[in-house]
Design a protein around this motif. Structure first.
Motif, PDB file in Angstrom:
ATOM      1  N   CYS A 124       0.611  -0.856  -1.299  1.00 38.13           N
ATOM      2  CA  CYS A 124      -0.490  -0.236  -0.929  1.00 38.13           C
ATOM      3  C   CYS A 124       0.066   1.027   0.555  1.00 38.13           C
ATOM      4  O   CYS A 124       0.767   0.548   0.766  1.00 38.13           O
ATOM      5  CB  CYS A 124      -1.334  -1.471  -0.285  1.00 38.13           C
ATOM      6  N   GLY A 125      -0.471   2.218   0.027  1.00 37.96           N
ATOM      7  CA  GLY A 125      -0.759   2.885   0.692  1.00 37.96           C
ATOM      8  C   GLY A 125      -1.902   4.715   0.282  1.00 37.96           C
ATOM      9  O   GLY A 125      -2.308   3.603  -0.803  1.00 37.96           O
ATOM     10  N   PRO A 126      -1.526   5.490   1.016  1.00 36.49           N
ATOM     11  CA  PRO A 126      -1.825   6.977   0.386  1.00 36.49           C
ATOM     12  C   PRO A 126      -1.720   7.488  -0.646  1.00 36.49           C
ATOM     13  O   PRO A 126      -0.796   5.785  -1.921  1.00 36.49           O
ATOM     14  CB  PRO A 126      -1.471   7.217   0.912  1.00 36.49           C
ATOM     15  N   ALA A 127      -2.886   7.229  -1.859  1.00 32.12           N
ATOM     16  CA  ALA A 127      -2.820   7.853  -3.414  1.00 32.12           C
ATOM     17  C   ALA A 127      -1.631   8.700  -3.781  1.00 32.12           C
ATOM     18  O   ALA A 127      -0.602   7.575  -4.291  1.00 32.12           O
ATOM     19  CB  ALA A 127      -4.007   8.617  -3.877  1.00 32.12           C
ATOM     20  N   GLY A 128      -1.116   9.042  -2.863  1.00 29.23           N
ATOM     21  CA  GLY A 128       0.029   9.743  -3.403  1.00 29.23           C
ATOM     22  C   GLY A 128       1.430   9.771  -3.472  1.00 29.23           C
ATOM     23  O   GLY A 128       2.346   9.472  -4.092  1.00 29.23           O
ATOM     24  N   PHE A 129       1.757   8.164  -2.333  1.00 30.09           N
ATOM     25  CA  PHE A 129       2.673   7.672  -1.993  1.00 30.09           C
ATOM     26  C   PHE A 129       2.773   6.208  -3.127  1.00 30.09           C
ATOM     27  O   PHE A 129       3.975   6.507  -3.685  1.00 30.09           O
ATOM     28  CB  PHE A 129       2.498   6.989  -1.221  1.00 30.09           C
ATOM     29  N   MET A 130       1.395   5.725  -3.249  1.00 28.52           N
ATOM     30  CA  MET A 130       1.506   5.320  -4.379  1.00 28.52           C
ATOM     31  C   MET A 130       2.480   5.201  -5.039  1.00 28.52           C
ATOM     32  O   MET A 130       2.775   4.719  -7.055  1.00 28.52           O
ATOM     33  CB  MET A 130       0.232   3.899  -4.959  1.00 28.52           C
ATOM     34  N   GLN A 131       1.386   6.679  -5.984  1.00 29.15           N
ATOM     35  CA  GLN A 131       1.387   7.246  -7.225  1.00 29.15           C
ATOM     36  C   GLN A 131       3.322   7.628  -7.397  1.00 29.15           C
ATOM     37  O   GLN A 131       3.866   7.448  -8.689  1.00 29.15           O
ATOM     38  CB  GLN A 131       0.968   7.875  -7.596  1.00 29.15           C
ATOM     39  N   SER A 132       4.242   8.051  -6.519  1.00 31.60           N
ATOM     40  CA  SER A 132       5.325   7.706  -6.344  1.00 31.60           C
ATOM     41  C   SER A 132       5.783   6.979  -6.161  1.00 31.60           C
ATOM     42  O   SER A 132       6.973   7.025  -7.163  1.00 31.60           O
ATOM     43  CB  SER A 132       5.519   8.866  -4.770  1.00 31.60           C
ATOM     44  N   ILE A 133       5.852   5.638  -5.955  1.00 31.26           N
ATOM     45  CA  ILE A 133       6.526   4.806  -6.183  1.00 31.26           C
ATOM     46  C   ILE A 133       6.289   3.900  -7.873  1.00 31.26           C
ATOM     47  O   ILE A 133       7.665   3.379  -8.328  1.00 31.26           O
ATOM     48  CB  ILE A 133       6.244   3.095  -5.132  1.00 31.26           C
ATOM     49  N   ARG A 134       5.102   3.740  -8.283  1.00 35.92           N
ATOM     50  CA  ARG A 134       5.129   3.473  -9.909  1.00 35.92           C
ATOM     51  C   ARG A 134       6.092   4.333 -10.582  1.00 35.92           C
ATOM     52  O   ARG A 134       6.269   3.661 -11.181  1.00 35.92           O
ATOM     53  CB  ARG A 134       3.561   3.758 -10.122  1.00 35.92           C
ATOM     54  N   GLN A 135       5.834   6.093 -10.100  1.00 37.13           N
ATOM     55  CA  GLN A 135       6.809   6.191 -11.131  1.00 37.13           C
ATOM     56  C   GLN A 135       8.480   6.246 -11.003  1.00 37.13           C
ATOM     57  O   GLN A 135       9.351   5.958 -11.962  1.00 37.13           O
ATOM     58  CB  GLN A 135       7.102   8.276 -10.737  1.00 37.13           C
ATOM     59  N   ILE A 136       8.358   5.692  -9.349  1.00 40.58           N
ATOM     60  CA  ILE A 136      10.710   4.731  -9.874  1.00 40.58           C
ATOM     61  C   ILE A 136       9.940   4.164 -10.911  1.00 40.58           C
ATOM     62  O   ILE A 136      11.224   3.842 -11.188  1.00 40.58           O
ATOM     63  CB  ILE A 136      10.351   5.489  -7.727  1.00 40.58           C
ATOM     64  N   HIS A 137       9.255   2.917 -10.417  1.00 44.12           N
ATOM     65  CA  HIS A 137       9.565   2.747 -10.721  1.00 44.12           C
ATOM     66  C   HIS A 137       9.723   1.678 -12.465  1.00 44.12           C
ATOM     67  O   HIS A 137      10.459   1.613 -13.144  1.00 44.12           O
ATOM     68  CB  HIS A 137       8.177   0.758 -10.690  1.00 44.12           C
ATOM     69  N   ALA A 138       8.614   2.458 -13.097  1.00 42.62           N
ATOM     70  CA  ALA A 138       8.756   2.933 -13.891  1.00 42.62           C
ATOM     71  C   ALA A 138      10.295   3.150 -14.586  1.00 42.62           C
ATOM     72  O   ALA A 138      10.752   3.122 -15.678  1.00 42.62           O
ATOM     73  CB  ALA A 138       7.333   3.824 -14.597  1.00 42.62           C
ATOM     74  N   ALA A 139      10.585   4.955 -14.170  1.00 37.37           N
ATOM     75  CA  ALA A 139      11.627   4.984 -14.429  1.00 37.37           C
ATOM     76  C   ALA A 139      13.054   3.800 -14.552  1.00 37.37           C
ATOM     77  O   ALA A 139      14.055   4.369 -14.687  1.00 37.37           O
ATOM     78  CB  ALA A 139      11.908   6.371 -13.165  1.00 37.37           C
ATOM     79  N   GLU A 140      12.725   2.826 -13.891  1.00 34.83           N
ATOM     80  CA  GLU A 140      13.632   1.610 -13.951  1.00 34.83           C
ATOM     81  C   GLU A 140      13.686   0.948 -14.828  1.00 34.83           C
ATOM     82  O   GLU A 140      14.193   0.356 -14.664  1.00 34.83           O
ATOM     83  CB  GLU A 140      13.756   1.390 -12.103  1.00 34.83           C
ATOM     84  N   GLY A 141      12.832   1.046 -15.476  1.00 38.54           N
ATOM     85  CA  GLY A 141      12.561   0.596 -16.899  1.00 38.54           C
ATOM     86  C   GLY A 141      11.723  -0.764 -16.555  1.00 38.54           C
ATOM     87  O   GLY A 141      11.456  -1.517 -17.475  1.00 38.54           O
ATOM     88  N   ALA A 142      10.955  -0.302 -15.333  1.00 42.73           N
ATOM     89  CA  ALA A 142      10.416  -1.925 -15.396  1.00 42.73           C
ATOM     90  C   ALA A 142       8.921  -1.157 -17.017  1.00 42.73           C
ATOM     91  O   ALA A 142       8.160  -0.931 -17.102  1.00 42.73           O
ATOM     92  CB  ALA A 142      10.137  -1.525 -13.700  1.00 42.73           C
ATOM     93  N   ARG A 143       8.039  -2.769 -16.200  1.00 42.98           N
ATOM     94  CA  ARG A 143       6.706  -3.040 -16.758  1.00 42.98           C
ATOM     95  C   ARG A 143       5.227  -2.388 -16.284  1.00 42.98           C
ATOM     96  O   ARG A 143       5.209  -3.098 -15.149  1.00 42.98           O
ATOM     97  CB  ARG A 143       6.495  -4.263 -17.929  1.00 42.98           C
ATOM     98  N   ARG A 144       5.060  -1.811 -16.642  1.00 43.89           N
ATOM     99  CA  ARG A 144       3.561  -1.212 -16.344  1.00 43.89           C
ATOM    100  C   ARG A 144       2.617  -2.919 -15.285  1.00 43.89           C
ATOM    101  O   ARG A 144       2.399  -2.440 -14.553  1.00 43.89           O
ATOM    102  CB  ARG A 144       2.943  -0.698 -16.655  1.00 43.89           C
ATOM    103  N   ALA A 145       2.517  -3.555 -16.279  1.00 43.62           N
ATOM    104  CA  ALA A 145       1.720  -4.998 -16.223  1.00 43.62           C
ATOM    105  C   ALA A 145       2.269  -5.745 -14.632  1.00 43.62           C
ATOM    106  O   ALA A 145       1.458  -6.145 -14.553  1.00 43.62           O
ATOM    107  CB  ALA A 145       2.376  -5.513 -17.203  1.00 43.62           C
ATOM    108  N   ALA A 146       3.883  -5.459 -14.469  1.00 44.82           N
ATOM    109  CA  ALA A 146       4.724  -5.904 -13.550  1.00 44.82           C
ATOM    110  C   ALA A 146       4.263  -4.754 -11.810  1.00 44.82           C
ATOM    111  O   ALA A 146       4.794  -4.633 -11.026  1.00 44.82           O
ATOM    112  CB  ALA A 146       5.985  -5.676 -13.416  1.00 44.82           C
TER     113      ALA A 146
END
Length: 355
Positions: free
Chosen positions: A224-246
Motif C-alpha cells: 500500500c502506498g502511492p501508485a508509482g511505489f506499488m508498481q515498482s514493488i510489483r515489478q521487483i516481486h515479479a522479477a524475483e519469479g513470484a506469482r502475480r496472484a501472490a
C-alpha cells in the motif's frame, strides 16, 4: 489498483457495508502531521465486523457542504467495538484538516463500513511481506495487529519507506511487536534521513531488497502506498519469479481498468453522450462516467473514486459500459443494473439515473 487495481482475496464483501454513527473517544499523535483517531461503534455487538485491511467511508458536513472520504482502518477487528483511523493531514485537504483540527473526544461522525477487497487471508500460512510507503502502513498495521493476536509465530517481513525517522509510522509499536512475534522482521528505508541515520536510505530497489529479504519472491505480498511505489514493488516481486496472484495492493483514487481479451478498444477519437436526468454530457474514449461528469460540472456524489466505497452508485438505463470495481457493489446490485460511475467506461451512448 501501470496496473494498480485493488487485488486481494475477498473475505467480507458479499454483504453491503452498514451505516454507523461513531464516537471519537481518543486522539493521539502518531508522527508529524499524522494523528490516530480512536472511534467507538456503540452498535458493534452483533454487527458485522471488518476484515483486517478493509476501509470505511466517512461522511462529514463541513461548512454546509457534504464531503465523503474513504480511509483504511488501522486497528484489528479483534477489538470488539473500537476502530482506529491513522490519518495524515494534507496541506490542501479540506477533510483531513477538519479531522485534525475538529475531531476530538465526544465528537460523533457518520461512517459506513466495511469496504474493500484488500484483506488478509489468515488461512494462508505462506511467509508474508507487508510493504508500505507513508500512511500506506495503516491497513497493513491492521493485518499485523491481527496476526500478533491470532498467529504470533507468523513469518512476516515489514518493509516500510518514509521520509525521515520522525515520519516512521507505528515505530514504537513495531519494536514492541518484535518482542512478541519472533518471526517478525522490520526493515525501514528513509528517503531524506537526518545525520546519524545508519540504516537503509533512498528508494526501495531490487538489489537492496534482495539483500535484506532474499526470499521476497517467495512471500505473499500486501502493498500500500502511492501508485508509482506499488508498481515498482510489483515489478521487483515479479522479477524475483513470484506469482502475480501472490501480490495484493490497495489503492485510493482513479485507477485504470485492465482490458479484457474480449474487450474491443474504442477509437481514440470516440466521444459518447451520457444522459443523467435533464443533464447531458460527453464522455471521451476510455474516460469514466464520473470523470466526464466532473469535467463538465455535472454532480455525481463520490467518495473514494476507485470503486471501493459505492458512493457514486447509479442505475444504467440504457447503453453499454465496461466496469471493474473494487467491491463497491454487491452481485445483487450488479444484476439489477446498478453501476459505479467512477469505474464505468461507456462504449456506446448511455443513459443513467440516480437510484
Amino acid at each position: 489498483m501501470a496496473d494498480v487495481l485493488i487485488e486481494a482475496q475477498t473475505l467480507i464483501v458479499s454483504d453491503e457495508a452498514q451505516a454507523r454513527t461513531l464516537e471519537c473517544i481518543a486522539v493521539r499523535d502518531e508522527a508529524p502531521g499524522v494523528k490516530t483517531f480512536r472511534l467507538r461503534d456503540p452498535h458493534a455487538d452483533g454487527a458485522r465486523r471488518f476484515a483486517p485491511g478493509q476501509a470505511m467511508l466517512l461522511t462529514l458536513d463541513i461548512d454546509g457542504v457534504r464531503h465523503d472520504r474513504t480511509f483504511s482502518i488501522a486497528s484489528s477487528p479483534v477489538e470488539r467495538d473500537v476502530l482506529e483511523l491513522t490519518i495524515k493531514a494534507q496541506a490542501d485537504g479540506i477533510v483531513t484538516r477538519w479531522l485534525h483540527d475538529r475531531l476530538s473526544p465526544g465528537t460523533r461522525i457518520d461512517a459506513r463500513y466495511p469496504l474493500g477487497r484488500f484483506t488478509l487471508d489468515v488461512a494462508n500460512a505462506a511467509p508474508l511481506a507487508f510493504v508500505s510507503a507513508g500512511s500506506g502502513a495503516s491497513p497493513l498495521m491492521s493485518m499485523l495487529r491481527t496476526l500478533a493476536h491470532s498467529q504470533p509465530d507468523a513469518d512476516v517481513a515489514w518493509l516500510h519507506s518514509a521520509r525521515n525517522a520522525a515520519d516512521i509510522l507505528f515505530a514504537d509499536e513495531l519494536a514492541a511487536l518484535q518482542s512478541r512475534m519472533p518471526n517478525l522482521k522490520v526493515i525501514v528505508w528513509l528517503s531524506a534521513p537526518a545525520p546519524g541515520w545508519f540504516g537503509l536510505r533512498g528508494r526501495i530497489a531490487r538489489g537492496t531488497l534482495w539483500a535484506v529479504a532474499p526470499d521476497f519472491g517467495r512471500r505473499t505480498v500486501y502493498c500500500c502506498g502511492p501508485a508509482g511505489f506499488m508498481q515498482s514493488i510489483r515489478q521487483i516481486h515479479a522479477a524475483e519469479g513470484a506469482r502475480r496472484a501472490a501480490f495484493h495492493i490497495e489503492h485510493f483514487g482513479p485507477a485504470p481498468v485492465e482490458a479484457s481479451q474480449h474487450d474491443v478498444a474504442p477509437s481514440p477519437d470516440a466521444v459518447y453522450h451520457a444522459t443523467l436526468g435533464d443533464k447531458r454530457f460527453d464522455v471521451r474514449a476510455g474516460e469514466t462516467l464520473l470523470a466526464a461528469a466532473t469535467r463538465q460540472q455535472v454532480v455525481i456524489p463520490c467518495g473514494c473514486a476507485s470503486g471501493l466505497c459505492g458512493t457514486c452508485k447509479v442505475r444504467r438505463v440504457s447503453g453499454v459500459v465496461s466496469m471493474q470495481h473494487a467491491g463497491g457493489l454487491s452481485a445483487a446490485e450488479e444484476a439489477q443494473g446498478v453501476i459505479l460511475a467512477c469505474s464505468s467506461r461507456p462504449s456506446t451512448d448511455v443513459e443513467i439515473a440516480f437510484r
